[in-house]
Design a protein around this motif. Sequence first.
Motif, PDB file in Angstrom:
ATOM      1  N   GLN A  37      51.591 -43.401  17.476  1.00 38.24           N
ATOM      2  CA  GLN A  37      51.086 -42.926  18.772  1.00 38.24           C
ATOM      3  C   GLN A  37      50.483 -44.074  19.573  1.00 38.24           C
ATOM      4  OE1 GLN A  37      50.719 -41.408  15.879  1.00 38.24           O
ATOM      5  NE2 GLN A  37      50.534 -39.193  16.087  1.00 38.24           N
ATOM      6  N   ARG A  38      49.776 -44.935  18.866  1.00 34.95           N
ATOM      7  CA  ARG A  38      49.154 -46.074  19.549  1.00 34.95           C
ATOM      8  C   ARG A  38      50.229 -46.975  20.160  1.00 34.95           C
ATOM      9  NH1 ARG A  38      44.438 -50.006  17.141  1.00 34.95           N
ATOM     10  NH2 ARG A  38      44.528 -51.571  18.775  1.00 34.95           N
ATOM     11  N   GLN A  39      51.287 -47.223  19.386  1.00 34.88           N
ATOM     12  CA  GLN A  39      52.365 -48.079  19.894  1.00 34.88           C
ATOM     13  C   GLN A  39      53.011 -47.452  21.133  1.00 34.88           C
ATOM     14  OE1 GLN A  39      55.038 -50.685  17.552  1.00 34.88           O
ATOM     15  NE2 GLN A  39      56.513 -49.051  17.888  1.00 34.88           N
ATOM     16  N   ARG A  40      53.264 -46.148  21.062  1.00 34.30           N
ATOM     17  CA  ARG A  40      53.880 -45.471  22.220  1.00 34.30           C
ATOM     18  C   ARG A  40      53.008 -45.590  23.455  1.00 34.30           C
ATOM     19  NH1 ARG A  40      56.686 -39.951  19.812  1.00 34.30           N
ATOM     20  NH2 ARG A  40      57.681 -41.018  18.079  1.00 34.30           N
ATOM     21  N   ARG A  41      51.694 -45.431  23.259  1.00 39.65           N
ATOM     22  CA  ARG A  41      50.779 -45.520  24.400  1.00 39.65           C
ATOM     23  C   ARG A  41      50.774 -46.929  24.985  1.00 39.65           C
ATOM     24  NH1 ARG A  41      45.729 -46.943  23.856  1.00 39.65           N
ATOM     25  NH2 ARG A  41      45.579 -46.219  21.701  1.00 39.65           N
ATOM     26  N   VAL A  42      50.733 -47.934  24.124  1.00 42.89           N
ATOM     27  CA  VAL A  42      50.698 -49.326  24.600  1.00 42.89           C
ATOM     28  C   VAL A  42      52.000 -49.659  25.336  1.00 42.89           C
ATOM     29  CG1 VAL A  42      50.649 -51.739  23.838  1.00 42.89           C
ATOM     30  CG2 VAL A  42      49.046 -50.094  22.855  1.00 42.89           C
ATOM     31  N   VAL A  43      53.132 -49.220  24.784  1.00 48.60           N
ATOM     32  CA  VAL A  43      54.422 -49.493  25.441  1.00 48.60           C
ATOM     33  C   VAL A  43      54.444 -48.836  26.824  1.00 48.60           C
ATOM     34  CG1 VAL A  43      56.893 -48.968  25.352  1.00 48.60           C
ATOM     35  CG2 VAL A  43      55.735 -49.859  23.321  1.00 48.60           C
ATOM     36  N   ALA A  44      53.993 -47.589  26.895  1.00 46.80           N
ATOM     37  CA  ALA A  44      54.000 -46.885  28.184  1.00 46.80           C
ATOM     38  C   ALA A  44      53.101 -47.585  29.195  1.00 46.80           C
ATOM     39  CB  ALA A  44      53.557 -45.432  27.986  1.00 46.80           C
ATOM     40  N   GLU A  45      51.928 -48.043  28.732  1.00 50.23           N
ATOM     41  CA  GLU A  45      50.994 -48.729  29.644  1.00 50.23           C
ATOM     42  C   GLU A  45      51.598 -50.024  30.177  1.00 50.23           C
ATOM     43  OE1 GLU A  45      46.897 -47.038  27.545  1.00 50.23           O
ATOM     44  OE2 GLU A  45      47.472 -49.142  27.262  1.00 50.23           O
ATOM     45  N   LEU A  46      52.246 -50.778  29.286  1.00 49.27           N
ATOM     46  CA  LEU A  46      52.848 -52.052  29.707  1.00 49.27           C
ATOM     47  C   LEU A  46      53.988 -51.814  30.691  1.00 49.27           C
ATOM     48  CD1 LEU A  46      52.747 -53.820  26.250  1.00 49.27           C
ATOM     49  CD2 LEU A  46      51.617 -54.660  28.310  1.00 49.27           C
ATOM     50  N   GLY A  50      54.625 -52.705  34.843  1.00 47.55           N
ATOM     51  CA  GLY A  50      55.756 -53.511  35.293  1.00 47.55           C
ATOM     52  C   GLY A  50      56.153 -54.648  34.371  1.00 47.55           C
ATOM     53  N   ARG A  51      55.595 -54.632  33.144  1.00 46.99           N
ATOM     54  CA  ARG A  51      55.920 -55.709  32.204  1.00 46.99           C
ATOM     55  C   ARG A  51      57.233 -55.439  31.479  1.00 46.99           C
ATOM     56  NH1 ARG A  51      51.826 -58.781  30.029  1.00 46.99           N
ATOM     57  NH2 ARG A  51      53.586 -60.012  29.267  1.00 46.99           N
ATOM     58  N   ASP A  52      57.904 -56.529  31.079  1.00 48.33           N
ATOM     59  CA  ASP A  52      58.982 -56.423  30.106  1.00 48.33           C
ATOM     60  C   ASP A  52      58.349 -56.371  28.718  1.00 48.33           C
ATOM     61  OD1 ASP A  52      61.079 -56.502  31.931  1.00 48.33           O
ATOM     62  OD2 ASP A  52      61.088 -58.685  31.969  1.00 48.33           O
ATOM     63  N   VAL A  53      58.894 -55.533  27.853  1.00 47.78           N
ATOM     64  CA  VAL A  53      58.272 -55.272  26.550  1.00 47.78           C
ATOM     65  C   VAL A  53      59.317 -55.410  25.448  1.00 47.78           C
ATOM     66  CG1 VAL A  53      57.048 -53.534  25.167  1.00 47.78           C
ATOM     67  CG2 VAL A  53      56.733 -53.576  27.651  1.00 47.78           C
ATOM     68  N   VAL A  54      58.918 -56.019  24.338  1.00 46.02           N
ATOM     69  CA  VAL A  54      59.772 -55.986  23.141  1.00 46.02           C
ATOM     70  C   VAL A  54      58.978 -55.327  22.024  1.00 46.02           C
ATOM     71  CG1 VAL A  54      59.167 -58.399  22.572  1.00 46.02           C
ATOM     72  CG2 VAL A  54      61.115 -57.308  21.451  1.00 46.02           C
ATOM     73  N   VAL A  55      59.629 -54.405  21.323  1.00 48.07           N
ATOM     74  CA  VAL A  55      58.991 -53.688  20.223  1.00 48.07           C
ATOM     75  C   VAL A  55      59.534 -54.258  18.913  1.00 48.07           C
ATOM     76  CG1 VAL A  55      58.559 -51.441  19.155  1.00 48.07           C
ATOM     77  CG2 VAL A  55      58.733 -51.641  21.655  1.00 48.07           C
ATOM     78  N   ASP A  56      58.672 -55.005  18.224  1.00 54.10           N
ATOM     79  CA  ASP A  56      59.064 -55.771  17.051  1.00 54.10           C
ATOM     80  C   ASP A  56      58.700 -55.022  15.774  1.00 54.10           C
ATOM     81  OD1 ASP A  56      59.703 -57.702  15.202  1.00 54.10           O
ATOM     82  OD2 ASP A  56      58.049 -59.045  15.727  1.00 54.10           O
ATOM     83  N   ASN A  57      59.529 -54.021  15.453  1.00 51.85           N
ATOM     84  CA  ASN A  57      59.391 -53.266  14.206  1.00 51.85           C
ATOM     85  C   ASN A  57      60.776 -53.125  13.594  1.00 51.85           C
ATOM     86  OD1 ASN A  57      56.967 -51.239  15.835  1.00 51.85           O
ATOM     87  ND2 ASN A  57      56.563 -52.671  14.190  1.00 51.85           N
ATOM     88  N   LEU A  68      61.343 -44.751  22.232  1.00 49.72           N
ATOM     89  CA  LEU A  68      61.294 -46.012  22.979  1.00 49.72           C
ATOM     90  C   LEU A  68      62.321 -46.011  24.098  1.00 49.72           C
ATOM     91  CD1 LEU A  68      60.886 -48.382  19.914  1.00 49.72           C
ATOM     92  CD2 LEU A  68      59.140 -47.721  21.568  1.00 49.72           C
ATOM     93  N   ILE A  69      63.497 -45.474  23.811  1.00 51.01           N
ATOM     94  CA  ILE A  69      64.531 -45.369  24.843  1.00 51.01           C
ATOM     95  C   ILE A  69      64.033 -44.451  25.967  1.00 51.01           C
ATOM     96  CG2 ILE A  69      66.872 -44.543  25.327  1.00 51.01           C
ATOM     97  CD1 ILE A  69      67.556 -45.350  22.380  1.00 51.01           C
TER      98      ILE A  69
END
Length: 133
Positions: A37-46, A50-57, A68-69
Motif C-alpha cells: 500500500q505504501r508503494q502504491r501511494r508513493v507511486v501515485a504521489e510521484l 509529474g515525475r517519471d517513476v521506476v518500480v524496482d521490485n 502499477l499499470i
Amino acid sequence: MVGLQGAGKSTWVRAHLAATHAVVSKDHWPNAKRREQRQRRVVAELLAAGRDVVVDNTNPTPEDRSALIAAARDHGAGVRAVHLATPLELCLQRNDRRCGRERVPLVGVLGTRARLVPPSVEEGFDRVDVVVG
Ligand SMILES: Nc1ncnc2c1ncn2[C@@H]1O[C@H](COP(=O)(O)OP(=O)(O)O)[C@@H](O)[C@H]1O
Ligand SMILES: [Mg+2]
C-alpha cells in the motif's frame, strides 16, 4: 522492472534510469508494514507530481503489475516493462555473493521463479524490453 532476486534490476536501474526517474522499491522500507500500500501511494504521489517513476521490485506476476499499470493510466503516463531475464544459475550465484539481508533465501528465489510470468503488451504495457544479464 521484472526479474528474479539477483537478476541485476537495481544495477540496471542505477545505470539507465536513476538519473531521470524517481526510484521506488519496497526494499527501501524493509521494516515497514503494508509495504504494498505504501508503494502504491508513493507511486501515485510521484506520478501526480509529474515525475517519471521506476518500480524496482521482482514484480513476477500480472497481478503484481496490474496496479502499477493502472496507476500509470490514471495519470496519463506511458508504462514500460523491463524484464531482466538473467538465467537462474547466475541469479543464484550473484545472490550468494551478497551479504546480510540483501541475500535472499534460496526458496525465495525459487518461489519467484515458479511464479514469474514474463510481462507482455497484452497486460497493458506500451512497451516490453527484455534484458539478458
Ligand atoms: N550485468 C552484471 N554483470 C555482473 N554482475 C552483475 C550485473 N548486474 C548486477 N550484478 C551484480 O549482481 C548482484 C545483484 O544485482 P542487483 O542489481 O542488486 O540485482 P536485483 O536488484 O535484481 O536483485 C550485485 O552484486 C551486482 O553487483
Ligand atoms: Mg534490487
